[in-house]
Scaffold this active site. Sequence first.
Site, PDB file in Angstrom:
ATOM      1  CD  GLN A  22      -2.884  -1.179   2.335  1.00  0.00           C
ATOM      2  OE1 GLN A  22      -2.568  -1.832   3.316  1.00  0.00           O
ATOM      3  NE2 GLN A  22      -3.992  -0.499   2.273  1.00  0.00           N
ATOM      4  CG  HIS A 116      -0.855  -6.201   5.201  1.00  0.00           C
ATOM      5  ND1 HIS A 116      -0.934  -5.553   6.409  1.00  0.00           N
ATOM      6  CD2 HIS A 116      -1.971  -5.820   4.523  1.00  0.00           C
ATOM      7  CE1 HIS A 116      -2.042  -4.807   6.466  1.00  0.00           C
ATOM      8  NE2 HIS A 116      -2.686  -4.960   5.318  1.00  0.00           N
ATOM      9  CG  ASN A 160      -3.263  -7.731   7.908  1.00  0.00           C
ATOM     10  OD1 ASN A 160      -3.453  -7.187   9.000  1.00  0.00           O
ATOM     11  ND2 ASN A 160      -3.909  -7.366   6.808  1.00  0.00           N
ATOM     12  CD  GLU A 161      -7.640  -6.740   7.950  1.00  0.00           C
ATOM     13  OE1 GLU A 161      -8.051  -6.773   6.783  1.00  0.00           O
ATOM     14  OE2 GLU A 161      -7.804  -5.771   8.701  1.00  0.00           O
TER      15      GLU A 161
HETATM   16  C1  GCO Z   1      -5.603  -4.726   6.482  1.00  0.00           C
HETATM   17  C2  GCO Z   1      -6.416  -3.661   6.037  1.00  0.00           C
HETATM   18  C3  GCO Z   1      -5.649  -2.507   5.486  1.00  0.00           C
HETATM   19  C4  GCO Z   1      -6.642  -1.560   4.931  1.00  0.00           C
HETATM   20  C5  GCO Z   1      -7.487  -0.982   6.006  1.00  0.00           C
HETATM   21  C6  GCO Z   1      -8.569  -0.100   5.509  1.00  0.00           C
HETATM   22  O1  GCO Z   1      -5.710  -5.732   5.918  1.00  0.00           O
HETATM   23  O2  GCO Z   1      -4.845  -4.615   7.411  1.00  0.00           O
HETATM   24  O3  GCO Z   1      -7.191  -4.153   5.026  1.00  0.00           O
HETATM   25  O4  GCO Z   1      -4.718  -2.963   4.574  1.00  0.00           O
HETATM   26  O5  GCO Z   1      -6.041  -0.555   4.229  1.00  0.00           O
HETATM   27  O6  GCO Z   1      -8.116  -2.003   6.702  1.00  0.00           O
HETATM   28  O7  GCO Z   1      -9.391  -0.826   4.667  1.00  0.00           O
END
Ligand code: GCO
Length: 436
Positions: A22, A116, A160-161
Amino acid sequence: MEYIDLFFPEGFLWGSAAAAHQTEGGNHNNWSEWEKIPGKIKDGTNADVACDHYNRYEEDFDLAKELGHQVHRFSIEWSRIEPSFGKWDYTQIVHYKKVIESLVKRGIQPMVTLHHFTNPVWFAENGDWLNPESPELFGRYCRKIVQELSNYDVIWNTINEPMVVVTIGYLWGDFPPGHNDFGKAIQAAKHLLMAHGQASTQIREVYSEKGLDQPKIAPVLSTSYIMPENPEDPEDLELAEYIDNLYNHLWIESAITGRILNPMGDGQRYAPLENSVDFIGVNYYSRMVVSSKRDFMAGEIAPKDPYRVRCEGLEWEFYPEGYYHQIMDYWKKYQKPIFLTENGIGTSDDRIRQRYIISHLQQVHKAIQDGAKVDGYLVWSLTDNFEWAQGFSSHFGIIECDFDTLKRKPRESAFMLRKIIKDNGLVKETQETYLA
Ligand code: GCO
């Protein structure tokens, strides 16, 4: 409204979070490929340059330092480290060493995310997270990077997520690899879980081989307060509970218990998961309202409350109460320390961001008062950046980034946060000023 001072526990850590793809620019991975497909990125942009953080990290960390940040969370880009299968790029490893050193030099604690969202192209071409070997492939990269970076004092985030990767990439198809398939989504969730286990096992092994004290390890969850559209309707209630379990709990409960729970598995033990979670990284932005009359699996959620402020582009509602709910829920269920690894809002109106941060921190304070062990808070994000499928149309930074000139300019919310950090909390005056 009468406010009172809300102080946070001593040693509570404050800072910001970001991610390689990002911000860095110059990446070649599954996302850079995806960005080339017309229509995938809402504003037609790509992350080829992004914030040019790869070359400007010193400048960004100077700002973080000036703004009082104590921790910075960033990710290492796997595709830079292993651009083709089994080939390590040492110049990139050196780059990340310099990034860490540059934080340490400024007295900022590095929190490093190993994954990520992005994958090397060769990995994506080999089935991405559907490949049964994907957990081990990820583990090999983790071993390499940890061998190289373990001499620094780093807090590790593994994946991440995972459920965002799964839901948006494998179920709704809006992120790569663009599948719309529940079975594949569950398979990917399972492999991401195993990959987390592999990562933490490699970290533990490398540190013990080197005779180093074990570092702190956490996966990072994206959490959403799942609510029924009609709380009187038993079917809506049942659906909300089902989605809450699937989205918010299945994965972390499996990681903590070391068992691959249904529907990812049949509860079988997976040894690499043992002792894989020292704390839980929690990212919270909003709630999600579900209804049995809509097809959640196809991405249908209930219409938004017209009276609530929303996040630019993503349409997430301003819903701070959900933060308290999610923190308490994780704390009660797992009794693991929580680190708030992301929270923020995309908006071009910084006054909204100021209100958002304060309102959410009030909820964090309440959760701590009610017994939750919360160790820190990171705002998403340090600078505006490439917001995945939204491109550059959603502004999450406490620092504005002009994408034509790449000039950075802290917003008022950055100075507000600096005051919060200095006070270690929300004093009466801060709340009065920014909630007025
Ligand atoms: C993540 C998030 C970020 C996003 C943020 C806003 O996975 O940690 O998606 O990368 O930019 O959550 O959407």
